[in-house]
Design a protein around this motif. Structure first.
Motif, PDB file in Angstrom:
ATOM      1  N   SER A   1      30.697  35.033  63.432  1.00 43.81           N
ATOM      2  CA  SER A   1      29.518  34.969  63.406  1.00 43.81           C
ATOM      3  C   SER A   1      28.305  32.991  63.575  1.00 43.81           C
ATOM      4  O   SER A   1      27.904  33.689  64.780  1.00 43.81           O
TER       5      SER A   1
ATOM      6  N   GLY B   1      26.947  31.882  67.481  1.00 44.65           N
ATOM      7  CA  GLY B   1      25.334  31.468  67.126  1.00 44.65           C
ATOM      8  C   GLY B   1      25.409  30.423  67.609  1.00 44.65           C
ATOM      9  O   GLY B   1      24.590  30.144  69.089  1.00 44.65           O
TER      10      GLY B   1
ATOM     11  N   ALA C   1      23.757  37.350  64.574  1.00 48.22           N
ATOM     12  CA  ALA C   1      23.891  36.002  64.535  1.00 48.22           C
ATOM     13  C   ALA C   1      23.153  35.562  66.551  1.00 48.22           C
ATOM     14  O   ALA C   1      23.296  34.255  66.347  1.00 48.22           O
ATOM     15  N   GLN C   2      24.166  36.191  67.340  1.00 46.63           N
ATOM     16  CA  GLN C   2      23.160  35.868  68.850  1.00 46.63           C
ATOM     17  C   GLN C   2      21.864  35.785  68.733  1.00 46.63           C
ATOM     18  O   GLN C   2      21.517  34.107  69.341  1.00 46.63           O
TER      19      GLN C   2
ATOM     20  N   GLY D   1      20.884  32.385  67.127  1.00 47.53           N
ATOM     21  CA  GLY D   1      20.821  31.082  68.380  1.00 47.53           C
ATOM     22  C   GLY D   1      19.685  31.150  68.927  1.00 47.53           C
ATOM     23  O   GLY D   1      19.075  30.421  69.085  1.00 47.53           O
TER      24      GLY D   1
END
Length: 605
Positions: A165, A169, A248-249, A252
């Motif tokens: 993660s 991220g 998590a993306q 980001g």
């Protein structure tokens, strides 16, 4: 949709024509002729063209990525080629759809656009739903074509879900950050003079982040791809993993929007946000519920003469804090990419060596069959680290050159200082170098944390300072100095020659400056990787030394260990790399003497 409103407006745009006195009078004959004609099919499709383009572009990217991940799931050392194919598909899709939809092709990018007030939330959520649908369709098509089950969305061996993660991220944040800076920033896109490097800058983030993420998490970097694997792969037991990885993306994207406002305070000014605290202003600018402009304004992609910037080549100077933060971010990403790729390369080489030893034990004496396969595999492994590091430099150079000059390297900062090509660098040179060093240390902490499982198994998986096999310290000194000189010299030539005395010189307004700098890092890394590790950057050397000390634990605090590390770092690497930067300034002066010749028209009488 406002586009549905634009259709009748365009059909009746000529109903009232100005006469020679400037007054508008209705043209009844023209009105009757237009109203008598039936609407064309294209006019019915027009309100949905933007969404068709976004769906098709996302489908192309996800379909290509899914095919590569399924095919290469068990092929060690193929990360660089997989990332290259994904990057080229991304570049092609962005270039093809940018004029119609803005070419997000990634739910995280759309989310970052909404948070940074570049798009109203109604369209953001529509884009995200279309991108998710395209991701599912792309993964389903890949599974149907290959007749193979999609691999599970889970961390790779020796890593846990926190590591996966974190890496996903970070590189999703880099992807969205580059997209915002290259496609959405005011300075990189003055009115009437939009840059043409944004597809390359965004696509090469896939090459920078693909190998590190492939080693740790599988290398998805796109929530649409992650959700497609989850839905099509029937991974009920991994549903929580897929959703957390997509979260998590998305996290980001939030970090990218925040950092975007930190390095580009002019965006805050354009939004009418004024504040004494930069952090508070950047946080306050994140748009969780409102919108920046009207939908009709976003749908208009045309520009008239009034929209053209009268001085597109004007010089913009970002505030000191923005320049320092820019250098910190760039150095962090470059050193992190180098570190994780080096760990992955060392691990794969160690596994290759074990496999060869097993074959040697099983084969008969004198049988050379065991030596038939390592060569191509070795070539793939050597490729990854310089390739991804150079790609990170390339993308971030395009993104941040208009903020700080995009040095990301203390030797390059010294070259700019000694060449006197930036009047601001002498005053802030020490703080820039400290920021670059801080980014290198922070990156070392990150990749040591992510690779802690690898380091516990085999400590040699971490990169180290020192000469390669069959090479001496003198070879390390010369190779690091010469290729650091090459990097610094190319940066000087590509970003500081802005004079009518050299009309053919490239500059940050051209397309090729980032490619030239990034490719120089790649070439130097490939040449010197076996000699010195291919660092070519004091910040990278400092990061590697920091990771070595952290991995050594209590043994690293012994005086002999500290002395040996300081000698290798300062005398064998940093000193020679900085010497290369200073020598680059001297060579630049020899090659560009007209830049240092006073203009007689400006001389005082």
């Amino acid at each position: 949709s406002s586009l549905a409103v634009l259709v009748p407006l365009r059909r009746h745009a000529l109903l009232a024509l100005p006469d020679r006195f400037g007054k508008t009078t209705p043209d009844l004959d023209l009105k009757r002729s237009i109203e008598s004609k039936p609407m064309q099919l294209s006019e019915y499709v027009l309100p949905f063209a933007t969404y068709f383009a976004e769906f098709l572009g996302t489908f192309l990217v996800v379909f290509t990525s899914a095919l590569l991940i399924v095919r290469d799931a068990d092929l060690v050392g193929s990360w660089a080629w997989r990332a290259t194919s994904m990057a080229f598909a991304t570049i092609a899709a962005i270039t093809a759809t940018s004029a119609v939809s803005g070419s997000h092709l990634n739910p995280a990018v759309s989310l970052a656009y909404g948070l940074s007030r570049k798009m109203y939330w109604g369209r953001v959520w529509t884009y995200i739903l279309l991108q998710a649908a395209a991701g599912i369709a792309g993964c389903a098509s890949a599974q149907l074509l290959l007749q193979k089950q999609l691999p599970a969305v889970e961390p790779k061996s020796f890593y846990n879900f926190i590591d996966a993660s974190l890496v996903e991220g970070i590189y999703s944040a880099v992807y969205c950050f580059v997209a915002l800076n290259c496609m959405g920033s005011i300075e990189n896109n003055p009115r009437g003079f939009r840059n043409q490097f944004f597809p390359v800058a965004i696509g090469f983030v896939m090459i920078a982040g693909g190998p590190p993420c492939s080693e740790v998490s599988g290398g998805f970097l796109n929530p649409a791809l992650t959700l497609g694997f989850c839905v099509v792969g029937n991974q009920g037991q991994h549903l929580s993993h897929s959703l957390l990885l997509a979260a998590a993306q998305a996290g980001g994207a939030v970090a990218a929007a925040f950092l975007f406002f930190l390095v580009r305070p002019e965006e805050l000014g354009a939004l009418g946000i004024r504040g004494e605290g930069r952090l508070c202003s950047a946080l306050g600018a994140l748009n969780f519920c409102g919108r920046r402009k009207e939908e009709t304004a976003e749908d208009s992609n045309s520009e008239d003469d009034a929209d053209v910037d009268p001085d597109p080549a004007r010089k913009y100077h970002a505030p000191w804090a923005a320049r320092i933060i820019s250098e910190l971010i760039g150095s962090y990403v470059v050193v992190l990419t180098f570190g994780i790729c080096a760990v992955a390369t060392n691990r794969a080489q160690a596994e290759d060596s074990k496999a060869i030893l097993m074959e040697l034990r099983l084969d008969e004496p004198g049988n050379a069959s065991a030596f038939a396969s390592p060569a191509p595999q070795e070539a793939k492994l050597v490729l990854s680290t310089p390739y991804s590091t150079g790609a990170a430099v390339l993308s971030l150079t395009y993104a941040l050159a208009s903020v700080s000059g995009a040095h990301f390297n203390p030797a390059v900062t010294l070259a700019v200082m000694f060449s006197s090509r930036d009047p601001y660098v002498w005053a802030e040179g020490p703080t820039r170098i400290l920021a670059q060093a801080g980014g290198g240390i922070a990156a070392a902490l990150t990749y040591v944390f992510v690779s802690r499982g690898q380091a516990n198994v085999v400590a040699q998986h971490l990169p180290h300072l020192g000469p390669g096999a069959e090479y001496s310290w003198s070879a390390v000194n010369l190779s690091e100095m010469l290729f650091t000189l090459a990097v610094a010299y190319v940066v000087l030539c590509m970003t500081t020659v802005k004079s009518p005395r050299y009309p053919k010189a490239s500059s940050t307004a051209s397309f090729d400056f980032g490619i030239a700098i990034g490719f120089t890092v790649m070439a130097g890394g490939w040449v010197t990787q076996w000699i010195s590790g291919g660092m070519l950057n004091p910040a990278v050397s400092l990061g590697v030394a920091t990771a070595d000390l952290l991995q050594a634990g209590t043994k690293g605090l012994e005086p002999s260990k500290i002395t040996g590390m300081a000698n290798a770092l300062l005398l064998q690497y940093v000193l020679w790399q900085c010497a290369g930067g200073v020598l680059a300034a001297f060579l630049f002066w020899l090659v560009h003497p007209l830049l240092y010749k006073k203009d007689p028209l400006l001389a005082k009488e």
